[in-house]
Design a protein around this motif. Structure first.
Motif, PDB file in Angstrom:
ATOM      1  N   ARG A   1      20.611   6.620 -51.449  1.00 41.31           N
ATOM      2  CA  ARG A   1      20.062   6.944 -52.777  1.00 41.31           C
ATOM      3  C   ARG A   1      20.672   6.062 -53.862  1.00 41.31           C
ATOM      4  N   VAL A   2      21.972   5.794 -53.721  1.00 39.70           N
ATOM      5  CA  VAL A   2      22.614   4.874 -54.663  1.00 39.70           C
ATOM      6  C   VAL A   2      21.959   3.491 -54.558  1.00 39.70           C
ATOM      7  N   ALA A   3      21.748   3.041 -53.320  1.00 39.93           N
ATOM      8  CA  ALA A   3      21.135   1.722 -53.119  1.00 39.93           C
ATOM      9  C   ALA A   3      19.698   1.702 -53.651  1.00 39.93           C
ATOM     10  N   ALA A   4      18.984   2.813 -53.473  1.00 38.03           N
ATOM     11  CA  ALA A   4      17.612   2.864 -53.984  1.00 38.03           C
ATOM     12  C   ALA A   4      17.604   2.755 -55.511  1.00 38.03           C
ATOM     13  N   ALA A   5      18.579   3.393 -56.149  1.00 40.65           N
ATOM     14  CA  ALA A   5      18.671   3.301 -57.612  1.00 40.65           C
ATOM     15  C   ALA A   5      19.043   1.884 -58.040  1.00 40.65           C
ATOM     16  N   ALA A   6      19.918   1.245 -57.269  1.00 42.16           N
ATOM     17  CA  ALA A   6      20.264  -0.145 -57.587  1.00 42.16           C
ATOM     18  C   ALA A   6      19.039  -1.038 -57.434  1.00 42.16           C
ATOM     19  N   ALA A   7      18.265  -0.790 -56.372  1.00 33.93           N
ATOM     20  CA  ALA A   7      17.059  -1.603 -56.161  1.00 33.93           C
ATOM     21  C   ALA A   7      16.043  -1.377 -57.271  1.00 33.93           C
ATOM     22  N   ALA A   8      15.880  -0.117 -57.674  1.00 30.15           N
ATOM     23  CA  ALA A   8      14.902   0.189 -58.725  1.00 30.15           C
ATOM     24  C   ALA A   8      15.287  -0.446 -60.058  1.00 30.15           C
ATOM     25  N   SER A   9      16.586  -0.517 -60.322  1.00 31.28           N
ATOM     26  CA  SER A   9      17.043  -1.068 -61.600  1.00 31.28           C
ATOM     27  C   SER A   9      17.245  -2.573 -61.522  1.00 31.28           C
ATOM     28  N   GLY A  10      17.558  -3.086 -60.315  1.00 28.42           N
ATOM     29  CA  GLY A  10      17.828  -4.511 -60.140  1.00 28.42           C
ATOM     30  C   GLY A  10      19.282  -4.900 -60.304  1.00 28.42           C
ATOM     31  N   ILE A  11      20.166  -3.950 -60.605  1.00 28.02           N
ATOM     32  CA  ILE A  11      21.574  -4.295 -60.807  1.00 28.02           C
ATOM     33  C   ILE A  11      22.214  -4.703 -59.477  1.00 28.02           C
ATOM     34  N   GLY A  12      23.177  -5.618 -59.522  1.00 27.67           N
ATOM     35  CA  GLY A  12      23.932  -5.973 -58.319  1.00 27.67           C
ATOM     36  C   GLY A  12      24.835  -4.815 -57.924  1.00 27.67           C
ATOM     37  N   LEU A  13      24.975  -4.588 -56.615  1.00 29.44           N
ATOM     38  CA  LEU A  13      25.729  -3.412 -56.162  1.00 29.44           C
ATOM     39  C   LEU A  13      26.879  -3.818 -55.244  1.00 29.44           C
ATOM     40  N   THR A  14      28.078  -3.334 -55.561  1.00 30.74           N
ATOM     41  CA  THR A  14      29.169  -3.295 -54.597  1.00 30.74           C
ATOM     42  C   THR A  14      29.391  -1.828 -54.278  1.00 30.74           C
ATOM     43  N   LEU A  15      29.014  -1.450 -53.067  1.00 30.70           N
ATOM     44  CA  LEU A  15      29.115  -0.041 -52.665  1.00 30.70           C
ATOM     45  C   LEU A  15      30.513   0.209 -52.118  1.00 30.70           C
ATOM     46  N   LEU A  16      31.169   1.210 -52.686  1.00 30.59           N
ATOM     47  CA  LEU A  16      32.541   1.543 -52.310  1.00 30.59           C
ATOM     48  C   LEU A  16      32.567   2.972 -51.783  1.00 30.59           C
ATOM     49  N   PRO A  17      32.241   3.166 -50.482  1.00 32.55           N
ATOM     50  CA  PRO A  17      32.286   4.523 -49.928  1.00 32.55           C
ATOM     51  C   PRO A  17      33.721   5.060 -50.016  1.00 32.55           C
ATOM     52  N   VAL A  18      33.826   6.295 -50.468  1.00 32.58           N
ATOM     53  CA  VAL A  18      35.138   6.877 -50.740  1.00 32.58           C
ATOM     54  C   VAL A  18      35.590   7.748 -49.572  1.00 32.58           C
ATOM     55  N   PHE A  19      36.835   7.515 -49.179  1.00 33.98           N
ATOM     56  CA  PHE A  19      37.478   8.416 -48.217  1.00 33.98           C
ATOM     57  C   PHE A  19      38.263   9.465 -49.002  1.00 33.98           C
ATOM     58  N   TYR A  20      37.922  10.725 -48.754  1.00 37.57           N
ATOM     59  CA  TYR A  20      38.522  11.833 -49.503  1.00 37.57           C
ATOM     60  C   TYR A  20      38.778  12.933 -48.482  1.00 37.57           C
ATOM     61  N   ALA A  21      40.028  13.362 -48.330  1.00 37.68           N
ATOM     62  CA  ALA A  21      40.301  14.326 -47.264  1.00 37.68           C
ATOM     63  C   ALA A  21      41.102  15.545 -47.726  1.00 37.68           C
ATOM     64  N   HIS A  22      41.814  15.435 -48.855  1.00 39.44           N
ATOM     65  CA  HIS A  22      42.770  16.494 -49.198  1.00 39.44           C
ATOM     66  C   HIS A  22      42.702  16.861 -50.679  1.00 39.44           C
ATOM     67  N   GLY A  23      43.233  18.043 -50.965  1.00 40.05           N
ATOM     68  CA  GLY A  23      43.194  18.572 -52.317  1.00 40.05           C
ATOM     69  C   GLY A  23      44.465  18.329 -53.107  1.00 40.05           C
ATOM     70  N   GLY A  24      45.433  17.652 -52.537  1.00 45.80           N
ATOM     71  CA  GLY A  24      46.670  17.381 -53.270  1.00 45.80           C
ATOM     72  C   GLY A  24      47.637  16.600 -52.405  1.00 45.80           C
ATOM     73  N   PHE A  25      48.713  16.120 -53.022  1.00 41.78           N
ATOM     74  CA  PHE A  25      49.719  15.327 -52.303  1.00 41.78           C
ATOM     75  C   PHE A  25      50.244  16.105 -51.094  1.00 41.78           C
ATOM     76  N   GLY A  26      50.544  15.369 -50.034  1.00 47.75           N
ATOM     77  CA  GLY A  26      51.115  15.994 -48.850  1.00 47.75           C
ATOM     78  C   GLY A  26      50.069  16.588 -47.931  1.00 47.75           C
TER      79      GLY A  26
END
Ligand SMILES: [Zn+2]
Length: 453
Positions: free
Chosen positions: A139-164
């Motif tokens: 969906r992000v890529a589709a929005a980039a295509a619709a607008s024409g902006i160049g895209l660097t996609l940075l998928p985020v790794f997120y696993a925890h709710g706090g340090f440790g």
């Protein structure tokens, strides 16, 4: 071959008169100096490269202005984050695409030609993965295509709710992956960017709060040579929590435990000691500064003067997208330094140098490096990403060279942007994106439902 004639243009060596850009296959094939306009050229008074926007959470564009009401206790980044989690909890893939397209259209109209999407909204509202792990990335890529902006996609790794390695909170369930799930997402994301001209891929361990040391090492190693973006030291509470967990401050911990180098883009890096500032700058990492969002959230002030003194590189991002104006980010960056240090022209570099020009050059080079975007600037072989200004604007009239950049950044802002080209396609005409109205209609329909939800 299409070509564009610029009566005045900012080239890698400085301003030049009578420049012809010959464009082929989305790239600048030739830069002709001292040229005459060809019979079929589009002619413009002044042009310069478009800026990279190195940090965006596009879906947050929909909540711009919705968190400006005082709560029962002291408001902070953390209370804002609760509003943000509530906002995103109802968003479907269609909603994300509609809001992202709106944000990207506005970025283009504001002078950005590439965006680094720090993309962490991966799963369905109940936290279950979609059947296709890259559903939201598509969906992000589709929005980039619709607008024409160049895209660097940075998928985020997120696993925890706090340090440790604390367990994630319910509001974070749409973000969370294990390492195996993230590897699948990254693989699927390769396919997503390969279908979009000029798009590239990086990885983004979310923050030291959200990843363990082992996970950080694994994620940073998944894409050799590619960009690595991470939020770090945005908030004083984050610094305190990191100290309590490890005995070290976040930037110091990162420098001691991760192979930080020019691939890395630490986002914010607001709270650093002079020693952390010098050490981080020396790695070649590009500081990812988001001046308007940092001001909106009350984060603090980046140590910009010390960073510049240590020859640190930086770029700018619109982060929460409460504003999407390239000139506005550069202006706010300098203004925060002025307010903190009670001085003027603090990021200009040498005496006699234009502040606007120094901010622009740094954000262009740093942003392009951080987004893995190839060579920046109007030169043969670079992507044909550039913009023109309306020189009849009151802030620009009868000015040339660096005074145009100063007038744009400190005065006119997005109101002076006339044309914007990405990969040689003109996407903004007379300050309006060619798809502005259609994108805005879909956005408004989405917001009608989200605000009622
Ligand atoms: Zn962010």
């Amino acid at each position: 071959m299409p070509s564009v004639f610029l009566a005045e243009a900012l080239l890698p060596d400085g301003w030049a008169p009578n420049v012809r850009l010959v464009i082929e296959g989305g790239l600048i094939a030739d830069v002709q100096l001292g040229a005459a306009a060809g019979p079929n050229d589009q002619g413009h008074a002044v042009g310069f490269p478009g800026l990279p926007n190195l940090h965006s959470h596009a879906f947050q564009r929909g909540m711009a202005g919705l968190s400006e009401v005082r709560g029962p206790a002291a408001d902070s980044f953390w209370t804002w984050r609760e509003v943000m989690y509530r906002f995103l909890s109802a968003m479907t893939p269609d909603d994300v695409e509609a809001v992202t397209a709106q944000a990207y259209v506005e970025m283009l109209e504001g002078g950005f030609t590439r965006v680094g999407e720090f993309h962490y909204l991966h799963h369905a509202p109940n936290g279950r993965p979609y059947a296709e792990p890259s559903e939201m990335a598509q969906r992000v890529a589709a929005a980039a295509a619709a607008s024409g902006i160049g895209l660097t996609l940075l998928p985020v790794f997120y696993a925890h709710g706090g340090f440790g390695g604390l367990p994630p909170a319910p509001g974070q369930r749409r973000f969370v992956n294990g390492l195996d799930g993230f590897a699948r997402l990254l693989d699927a994301s390769r396919g997503v960017v390969s279908g979009l001209p000029g798009a590239t891929l990086g990885v983004a361990p979310h923050s030291l709060r959200a990843v363990t040391p082992e996970e950080l090492a694994a994620v940073a190693g998944l894409l050799p040579g590619g960009p690595v973006h991470i939020h770090v030291a945005e908030q004083t509470r984050e610094v305190e929590d990191c100290l309590a967990w490890s005995g070290a401050r976040p930037v110091a911990w990162l420098l001691d435990h991760a192979p930080v180098d020019g691939r890395w883009c630490p986002i914010h890096a607001t709270h650093m000691t002079p020693d952390e500032t010098a050490r981080l700058a020396a790695t070649g990492a590009v500081a990812g500064l988001c001046p308007t969002t940092e001001a909106n959230l009350g984060d603090g002030i980046f140590p910009g003067v010390d960073w510049l003194g240590a020859k640190g590189g930086y770029g700018v991002g619109t982060d929460s997208n409460v504003s999407t104006d390239a000139a506005g980010e550069l202006r706010q960056l300098e203004y925060a330094q002025r307010l903190g240090q009670r001085g003027r022209n603090l990021l200009a570099g040498e005496a006699g140098g234009s502040t606007g020009r120094a901010l622009f050059d740094a954000a262009l080079a740093g942003g392009a490096a951080a987004l893995g975007a190839g060579p920046a600037g109007l030169r043969a072989g670079a992507t044909a990403d550039f913009l023109t200004l309306r020189t009849s604007h009151p802030n620009l009239v009868h000015r040339g060279g660096d005074r145009l950049l100063d007038g744009w950044i400190f005065g006119a802002g997005r109101g002076a942007v006339d044309g914007v080209w990405v990969r040689g396609r003109r996407l903004v005409v007379d300050g309006r994106h060619v798809s502005r109205d259609a994108v805005a209609v879909r956005y408004a329909e989405t917001m009608r439902r989200l605000i009622a939800a």
